[in-house]
Design a protein around this motif. Sequence first.
Motif, PDB file in Angstrom:
ATOM      1  N   GLY A  86       7.344   1.584 -12.393  1.00 52.43           N
ATOM      2  CA  GLY A  86       6.544   2.777 -12.145  1.00 52.43           C
ATOM      3  C   GLY A  86       6.635   3.306 -10.733  1.00 52.43           C
ATOM      4  O   GLY A  86       5.873   4.214 -10.368  1.00 52.43           O
ATOM      5  N   GLY A  87       7.572   2.782  -9.914  1.00 48.63           N
ATOM      6  CA  GLY A  87       7.632   3.150  -8.513  1.00 48.63           C
ATOM      7  C   GLY A  87       8.911   3.857  -8.113  1.00 48.63           C
ATOM      8  O   GLY A  87       9.595   4.486  -8.935  1.00 48.63           O
ATOM      9  N   GLU A  88       9.279   3.712  -6.850  1.00 45.67           N
ATOM     10  CA  GLU A  88      10.360   4.472  -6.225  1.00 45.67           C
ATOM     11  C   GLU A  88      11.391   3.519  -5.630  1.00 45.67           C
ATOM     12  O   GLU A  88      11.029   2.589  -4.902  1.00 45.67           O
ATOM     13  N   PRO A  89      12.681   3.728  -5.884  1.00 48.65           N
ATOM     14  CA  PRO A  89      13.697   2.854  -5.283  1.00 48.65           C
ATOM     15  C   PRO A  89      13.906   3.170  -3.812  1.00 48.65           C
ATOM     16  O   PRO A  89      13.620   4.282  -3.346  1.00 48.65           O
ATOM     17  N   LEU A  90      14.446   2.210  -3.090  1.00 52.31           N
ATOM     18  CA  LEU A  90      14.694   2.394  -1.666  1.00 52.31           C
ATOM     19  C   LEU A  90      15.658   3.543  -1.407  1.00 52.31           C
ATOM     20  O   LEU A  90      15.515   4.262  -0.406  1.00 52.31           O
ATOM     21  N   VAL A  91      16.629   3.760  -2.290  1.00 56.58           N
ATOM     22  CA  VAL A  91      17.586   4.850  -2.048  1.00 56.58           C
ATOM     23  C   VAL A  91      16.883   6.210  -2.022  1.00 56.58           C
ATOM     24  O   VAL A  91      17.306   7.118  -1.302  1.00 56.58           O
ATOM     25  N   SER A 128       0.863  -1.186   0.000  1.00 59.92           N
ATOM     26  CA  SER A 128       0.000   0.000   0.000  1.00 59.92           C
ATOM     27  C   SER A 128       0.894   1.228   0.000  1.00 59.92           C
ATOM     28  O   SER A 128       1.279   1.740   1.044  1.00 59.92           O
ATOM     29  N   GLY A 129       1.242   1.705  -1.194  1.00 57.24           N
ATOM     30  CA  GLY A 129       2.216   2.769  -1.338  1.00 57.24           C
ATOM     31  C   GLY A 129       1.619   4.154  -1.358  1.00 57.24           C
ATOM     32  O   GLY A 129       0.406   4.356  -1.230  1.00 57.24           O
ATOM     33  N   ARG A 130       2.483   5.150  -1.572  1.00 55.65           N
ATOM     34  CA  ARG A 130       2.077   6.549  -1.421  1.00 55.65           C
ATOM     35  C   ARG A 130       1.141   7.021  -2.518  1.00 55.65           C
ATOM     36  O   ARG A 130       0.456   8.042  -2.352  1.00 55.65           O
ATOM     37  N   TYR A 131       1.076   6.328  -3.648  1.00 57.10           N
ATOM     38  CA  TYR A 131       0.140   6.725  -4.696  1.00 57.10           C
ATOM     39  C   TYR A 131      -0.873   5.622  -4.976  1.00 57.10           C
ATOM     40  O   TYR A 131      -1.438   5.550  -6.069  1.00 57.10           O
ATOM     41  N   THR A 140       6.776   4.282   0.650  1.00 53.97           N
ATOM     42  CA  THR A 140       7.374   4.058  -0.667  1.00 53.97           C
ATOM     43  C   THR A 140       6.292   4.033  -1.740  1.00 53.97           C
ATOM     44  O   THR A 140       5.182   3.558  -1.515  1.00 53.97           O
ATOM     45  N   ASP A 141       6.620   4.541  -2.917  1.00 54.06           N
ATOM     46  CA  ASP A 141       5.744   4.385  -4.090  1.00 54.06           C
ATOM     47  C   ASP A 141       6.051   3.020  -4.717  1.00 54.06           C
ATOM     48  O   ASP A 141       7.117   2.821  -5.283  1.00 54.06           O
ATOM     49  N   PHE A 142       5.108   2.090  -4.595  1.00 48.57           N
ATOM     50  CA  PHE A 142       5.315   0.741  -5.106  1.00 48.57           C
ATOM     51  C   PHE A 142       4.894   0.584  -6.572  1.00 48.57           C
ATOM     52  O   PHE A 142       4.972  -0.522  -7.123  1.00 48.57           O
ATOM     53  N   GLY A 143       4.462   1.654  -7.206  1.00 41.37           N
ATOM     54  CA  GLY A 143       4.155   1.609  -8.626  1.00 41.37           C
ATOM     55  C   GLY A 143       3.129   0.543  -8.984  1.00 41.37           C
ATOM     56  O   GLY A 143       2.069   0.442  -8.357  1.00 41.37           O
ATOM     57  N   ASP A 144       3.470  -0.273  -9.986  1.00 37.17           N
ATOM     58  CA  ASP A 144       2.533  -1.291 -10.482  1.00 37.17           C
ATOM     59  C   ASP A 144       2.246  -2.385  -9.462  1.00 37.17           C
ATOM     60  O   ASP A 144       1.294  -3.150  -9.623  1.00 37.17           O
ATOM     61  N   TRP A 145       3.070  -2.468  -8.428  1.00 37.90           N
ATOM     62  CA  TRP A 145       2.873  -3.521  -7.421  1.00 37.90           C
ATOM     63  C   TRP A 145       1.849  -3.145  -6.368  1.00 37.90           C
ATOM     64  O   TRP A 145       1.486  -3.973  -5.546  1.00 37.90           O
ATOM     65  N   ASP A 146       1.414  -1.904  -6.372  1.00 42.74           N
ATOM     66  CA  ASP A 146       0.514  -1.454  -5.321  1.00 42.74           C
ATOM     67  C   ASP A 146      -0.760  -2.305  -5.284  1.00 42.74           C
ATOM     68  O   ASP A 146      -1.361  -2.583  -6.319  1.00 42.74           O
ATOM     69  N   GLY A 147      -1.138  -2.713  -4.088  1.00 41.46           N
ATOM     70  CA  GLY A 147      -2.330  -3.527  -3.905  1.00 41.46           C
ATOM     71  C   GLY A 147      -2.095  -5.023  -4.005  1.00 41.46           C
ATOM     72  O   GLY A 147      -2.991  -5.815  -3.734  1.00 41.46           O
ATOM     73  N   CYS A 148      -0.881  -5.429  -4.395  1.00 42.02           N
ATOM     74  CA  CYS A 148      -0.560  -6.855  -4.546  1.00 42.02           C
ATOM     75  C   CYS A 148       0.064  -7.403  -3.261  1.00 42.02           C
ATOM     76  O   CYS A 148       0.668  -6.680  -2.488  1.00 42.02           O
ATOM     77  N   THR A 149      -0.084  -8.701  -3.065  1.00 36.60           N
ATOM     78  CA  THR A 149       0.697  -9.376  -2.035  1.00 36.60           C
ATOM     79  C   THR A 149       2.079  -9.671  -2.605  1.00 36.60           C
ATOM     80  O   THR A 149       2.299  -9.631  -3.824  1.00 36.60           O
ATOM     81  N   ASP A 160       8.414   1.258   5.427  1.00 41.48           N
ATOM     82  CA  ASP A 160       9.705   1.516   4.793  1.00 41.48           C
ATOM     83  C   ASP A 160      10.424   2.746   5.360  1.00 41.48           C
ATOM     84  O   ASP A 160      11.617   2.671   5.666  1.00 41.48           O
ATOM     85  N   PRO A 161       9.766   3.901   5.500  1.00 43.63           N
ATOM     86  CA  PRO A 161      10.470   5.032   6.107  1.00 43.63           C
ATOM     87  C   PRO A 161      10.947   4.736   7.532  1.00 43.63           C
ATOM     88  O   PRO A 161      12.051   5.143   7.923  1.00 43.63           O
ATOM     89  N   LEU A 162      10.127   4.021   8.297  1.00 46.79           N
ATOM     90  CA  LEU A 162      10.502   3.697   9.669  1.00 46.79           C
ATOM     91  C   LEU A 162      11.744   2.810   9.687  1.00 46.79           C
ATOM     92  O   LEU A 162      12.710   3.074  10.413  1.00 46.79           O
TER      93      LEU A 162
END
Length: 366
Positions: A286-291, A188-191, A252-261, A320-322
């Motif tokens: 479509g998402g954001e790297p950890l760096v 469940s990412g930021r977008y 984190t922005d998980f891009g296309d993975w958002d909503g998936c297990t 992830d931020p924590l």
Amino acid sequence: MSGGRLLRVEADGGSRGNPGPAGYGALVKDAATGEVLAEVAEAIGRATNNVAEYRGLVAGLRAAAAVDPDARVQVRMDSKLVVEQMSGRWQVKHADMRRLAEEARAVLPADRVDYGWIPRAQNSHADRLANEAMDAAAAGRQWQRGTPAPGGEPAPAAARPADGAGEPLDLVLVRHASTPLTEQRRLSGRYGEDPELSGAGREEARRAAECAEVRGADVVITSTMRRSRQTAEVIAEHVGAPVLVDPQWDETDFGDWDGCTTAEVVQRWPAEFAAWSADPTVAPPGGEPLVAVERRVREAASALHARWAGKRVVLVTHGDPLRALLRQCLGCGAGAQRRIRVDPASRTLLRLHGDGSSEVVAVNRV
């Protein structure tokens, strides 16, 4: 539109190459006075102008909802495409923009949002923010609000040194309480969907508000995301502290993975998941790297100490931020990110010193 406070959102996005390095900027104003209430900006990697503009819209609406969730909102942009599509007069055909348009519609009820076009010259503030974010990314930095806004608004308190800057900051990190997606172990990412707390989550937030760690807090800081804000509001009401919203602490922005297990991601994107798991510079599609998460967390933590040194701060954020902040305090590499457990509504206690050193007092208290 009728009833409620009237806010104005101005948003823009751009791409240096179309597609190319892209970013967005957005601000929230009091529509009556013109006072700037919030600014957000971010570099989003490689994207088109239209996607960047939509990302700016979503961020601006979320910032407005954070200022006042019951407000009426005027959205003003110089993108005729976004304005016409969000007004329902043009179809949204591109898949990426269709997803972002749905995210924008989910932020606030449609009858409380009005869309209008403005010339580019009247959208210069949002354009400046977008370019600041892209410039910062090109220099290897994360954008951070810290300069006066047009009209003489001072830099935010977080950018100014506090009187007790040499004193340590006691930081209580709280992961947001459970949502339906948390309970299903879905990303469940930021977008993404931005779900509310579940019934169990509301009870978790109540228990967190009553725990010893949050007592005496001077302020409660939260990400812009609904589940985090709802958790923060319960804690703040119980301890009698103000709530401040900071998008640097979004998930984190998980891009296309958002909503998936995780199992679904491994099945559908096996190579991409393996690369992402092994390399913190690799982003989900479509998402954001950890760096990128690490950069914004590092800068946000520094701003926290500059503003709240000598105080006790409750920070409600996401997994992830924590974990990224905890790893930085422990000096752990990115390989430890997925091995740190932080349960919903758990508390992690840190002490941050002005010389950059830190202490980890407790992890994952529930």
